[in-house]
Design a protein around this motif. Structure first.
Motif, PDB file in Angstrom:
ATOM      1  N   HIS A 148     147.389  91.118 -67.026  1.00  0.00           N
ATOM      2  CA  HIS A 148     147.192  92.555 -66.795  1.00  0.00           C
ATOM      3  C   HIS A 148     146.281  92.790 -65.596  1.00  0.00           C
ATOM      4  CE1 HIS A 148     145.395  96.594 -67.656  1.00  0.00           C
ATOM      5  NE2 HIS A 148     146.673  96.861 -67.844  1.00  0.00           N
ATOM      6  N   GLU A 149     145.256  91.939 -65.462  1.00  0.00           N
ATOM      7  CA  GLU A 149     144.377  92.062 -64.298  1.00  0.00           C
ATOM      8  C   GLU A 149     145.158  91.820 -63.008  1.00  0.00           C
ATOM      9  OE1 GLU A 149     141.344  89.261 -65.148  1.00  0.00           O
ATOM     10  OE2 GLU A 149     140.276  90.557 -66.568  1.00  0.00           O
ATOM     11  N   LYS A 150     146.058  90.819 -63.043  1.00  0.00           N
ATOM     12  CA  LYS A 150     146.913  90.582 -61.878  1.00  0.00           C
ATOM     13  C   LYS A 150     147.835  91.767 -61.640  1.00  0.00           C
ATOM     14  CE  LYS A 150     147.131  85.518 -62.115  1.00  0.00           C
ATOM     15  NZ  LYS A 150     148.048  84.357 -62.252  1.00  0.00           N
ATOM     16  N   GLN A 187     145.862  94.417 -60.045  1.00  0.00           N
ATOM     17  CA  GLN A 187     145.585  94.015 -58.662  1.00  0.00           C
ATOM     18  C   GLN A 187     146.844  94.181 -57.813  1.00  0.00           C
ATOM     19  OE1 GLN A 187     144.096  90.031 -58.358  1.00  0.00           O
ATOM     20  NE2 GLN A 187     143.821  90.112 -56.141  1.00  0.00           N
ATOM     21  N   LYS A 237     145.733  89.467 -70.880  1.00  0.00           N
ATOM     22  CA  LYS A 237     144.628  90.141 -70.202  1.00  0.00           C
ATOM     23  C   LYS A 237     144.556  89.683 -68.747  1.00  0.00           C
ATOM     24  CE  LYS A 237     139.636  90.914 -70.415  1.00  0.00           C
ATOM     25  NZ  LYS A 237     138.376  90.557 -71.107  1.00  0.00           N
ATOM     26  N   GLU A 238     144.663  88.356 -68.560  1.00  0.00           N
ATOM     27  CA  GLU A 238     144.663  87.814 -67.201  1.00  0.00           C
ATOM     28  C   GLU A 238     145.865  88.344 -66.419  1.00  0.00           C
ATOM     29  OE1 GLU A 238     144.965  83.456 -64.950  1.00  0.00           O
ATOM     30  OE2 GLU A 238     144.678  83.580 -67.128  1.00  0.00           O
TER      31      GLU A 238
END
Length: 641
Positions: free
Chosen positions: A216-218, A221, A213-214
């Motif tokens: 995927h956020e990167k 971004q 999830k982390e």
């Protein structure tokens, strides 16, 4: 529940035929419903009859011989045991439904070479078929509560409480109760194991999901930053285009002004046209030469740019191949980059050479212009102004041409940049932002391209595991309920069974001046495999103590076992039961009492009693068979009442 023996048994054994079996050469032993008493001296062959029945029914191990071929009469190659069963139809249904005969024959063949087989109504059958057939009647030759061989009483004394309870359950048909409990327990253990596995998987999936999830956020971004970088690159191109367009437009406006001034001095131009034409020819020659050098330079610069872009692309591809572990392909790209580096070096040298040539051409122009100006100053002062105008016009045109060429050179970039972006920002501002965006992308670190797919897959897996975990938890609750329900059913069934047995057991013990009871132990625990049956007995006024091999005397042990067997007779599923040496070590009084009780309890069943003792037979329902041995052969005879 076990069937009641108040009615006729489903099947009964009419006759035993022995051929070359142990001490029997040939014998036919008839049996009747009720009590069959086999008597005779020791060593006459009484116990061999019960061994024969057990072997024919499928018992493999015997107390007297570990190998079945040792049961064949000495000197003979083949022995045979035949059991003759009554198969007459009762209420329109035969006990053995697949046989159409009123008499059903089961034969067991024993051969000296170790080959053994069965025949049912003269057709060969397997052990599994024989076992399945008689299990349906509850007739298990391996259960000592149904068939108790010589010395089996000693063995019964040594069995654990757990084994005793198992024998009792199987004999009365309660095996399914415990089997259902074990089945429910195994199913629950399987569910618990699955629950543990799913919980572990769920924990790992949640941990992995958090990581992805982390990531995927990167990833998202980075996509946004990449889009911004693409926009900035497009904007940077359009800044160059707009700047070049403004330069060309400014030159065009300057050219118009100069051309207007030149038009006003046309009279002066007529006088100096010839000179101007000559100068223009020289200028045109310079232009051609300059253009050739310029276009060559432009071509080389484009080639250099293309190769530089190709080099960057190959480096990125090499990096990707190395990350994917494709070292050989990466090495090939590395070699190709070396070749391209050589080509870049060659292009740089060629560009430097062309630039030098272009400088020489430009220098030659300056020399011609100096000569032309000197000529104009010396020759025609009046033409000076026009010459200046023409020179300025030509210079502006030259600059304009160069500006337009530069603008044309940006055509491919314009196409690459896409839709026009009108911006008033400076190139430096865009470059600064590009550097900032690049730094932010770099700070995000390595992000796998398949991040979105992996994150989606982990999300689905996590949701599926959560759903499955809820289902397994529900199954676990239901499994616990089912297990507890089946335990309650088993405990109640065993409690009711022991209550029924003890009612008879105590009464029978009282007949031989004894007291006692049967008790189930460890029945309340979760592990029913530890549940067992304990027997307590006290003789001649002594308080009941636990029955075991060492506490009671031989006669007391035999009396207790027979009392227990009598207590369960009405509950046994098997229509046939047998006891060898039922009265061993008993005192005469107990022998007579037990014998009388056996007669009364066997009215509705078929029982085989074997004894070397002399018993007074006054009841006409008792079928007496006497076994004698002469000249190494055993024989039987019926005692007619």
């Amino acid at each position: 529940m076990p069937k009641s023996n108040d009615s006729e048994p489903d099947i009964w054994l009419k006759e035993i035929i022995l051929e070359n079996f142990m001490s029997y050469e040939y014998a036919r032993i008839p049996l009747k419903r009720g009590l069959n008493l086999i008597s005779g001296p020791n060593g006459a062959g009484k116990s061999s009859i019960l061994v024969a029945i057990s072997v024919a029914l499928g018992q493999i191990y015997t107390e007297r011989s570990r190998r079945l071929r040792d049961l064949i009469r000495r000197g003979k190659e083949l022995g045979r045991i035949t059991l003759v069963f009554d198969n007459e139809a009762k209420n329109g249904k035969r006990p053995i439904s697949f046989s159409d005969a009123d008499t059903f024959l089961l034969s067991r063949y024993l051969k000296n070479d170790g080959n053994y087989w069965w025949e049912a109504d003269y057709k060969q059958v397997s052990y599994e078929e024989v076992a399945r057939l008689f299990q349906g009647f509850g007739l298990d030759p391996n259960n000592m509560l149904i068939i108790m061989h010589q010395n089996t009483m000693e063995q019964f004394c040594l069995t654990s409480p757990q084994e005793k309870l198992k024998l009792l359950e199987d004999a009365v048909g309660f095996g399914s109760y415990r089997a259902k409990v074990v089945e429910a327990k195994n199913r629950l253990e399987s569910i618990i194991s699955e629950d543990d596995s799913i919980s572990e998987l769920l924990g790992r999936a949640e941990e992995s999901l958090g990581y992805w999830k982390e990531m995927h956020e990167k990833y998202m971004q980075r996509d946004e930053l990449e889009e911004r970088r693409k926009w900035l690159k497009r904007e940077a191109i359009w800044v160059r285009v707009i700047k070049q367009e403004a330069a060309s437009k400014q030159l065009e406006e300057r050219l118009k002004v100069k051309e207007y001034a030149l038009l006003s001095s046309s009279e002066e131009m007529e006088a100096t046209r010839e000179k101007i034409n000559l100068w223009r020819e020289k200028l045109d020659s310079w232009k051609i030469n300059s253009k050739e050098h310029f276009y060559e330079l432009l071509h080389l610069e484009k080639e250099e740019t293309r190769i530089v872009l190709l080099t960057d692309h190959l480096r990125e591809k090499e990096q990707m191949l190395r990350e994917l572990g494709k070292k050989e392909e990466a090495a090939e790209l590395k070699e190709r980059q070396k070749e391209i580096d050589i080509r870049v070096k060659e292009l740089k040298e060629a560009i430097k050479k062309v630039q030098s040539g272009l400088g020489a051409v430009d220098r030659s122009l300056e020399s011609d212009m100096d000569e032309y100006i000197t000529y104009r100053v010396k020759g025609e002062v009046l033409k000076f102004k026009r010459g200046m105008l023409e020179m300025e016009i030509k210079a502006i045109k030259s600059e304009l041409e160069k500006a337009n060429q530069k603008l044309a050179g940006l055509a491919s970039l314009k196409k690459k940049a896409g839709e026009r972006i009108d911006t008033e920002r400076k190139q430096s501002e865009i470059e600064n932002e590009l550097n900032l965006v690049g730094a932010k992308i770099e700070a995000l670190g390595e992000i796998p391209e398949e991040t979105e797919e992996i994150y989606s897959n982990y999300s689905k897996l996590f949701d599926e595991l959560k759903d499955k975990s809820e289902i397994v938890a529900s199954n676990k609750r239901e499994g616990l309920k089912e297990l507890e329900s089946r335990r309650k059913i088993w405990r109640k069934a065993i409690t009711d069974l022991l209550d029924s047995i003890n009612a008879s057991f105590k009464q029978i013990l009282a007949g031989i001046s004894a007291t006692g009871l049967a008790r189930v132990v460890n029945a309340e625990g979760d592990d029913l495999e530890n549940a067992g049956l304990e027997l307590f007995v006290g003789f001649k006024g002594s308080p009941p103590v636990l029955f075991d091999y060492y506490t009671q005397s031989g006669g007391e042990k035999t009396s207790l076992i027979m009392a227990f067997l009598l207590a369960i007779q009405q509950l046994l599923r098997s229509p046939f039961r047998a006891v060898d040496e039922f009265d061993i070590h008993m005192d005469p009084r107990n022998r007579e009492e037990i014998y009388k009780m056996m007669i009364s309890s066997m009215k509705g069943s078929e029982c085989l009693l074997i004894t070397p003792s002399q018993l007074s037979v006054t009841d006409p329902s008792v079928h007496v068979i006497v076994v004698q041995k002469a000249y190494g052969k055993s024989g039987v005879s019926e005692v007619k009442g």
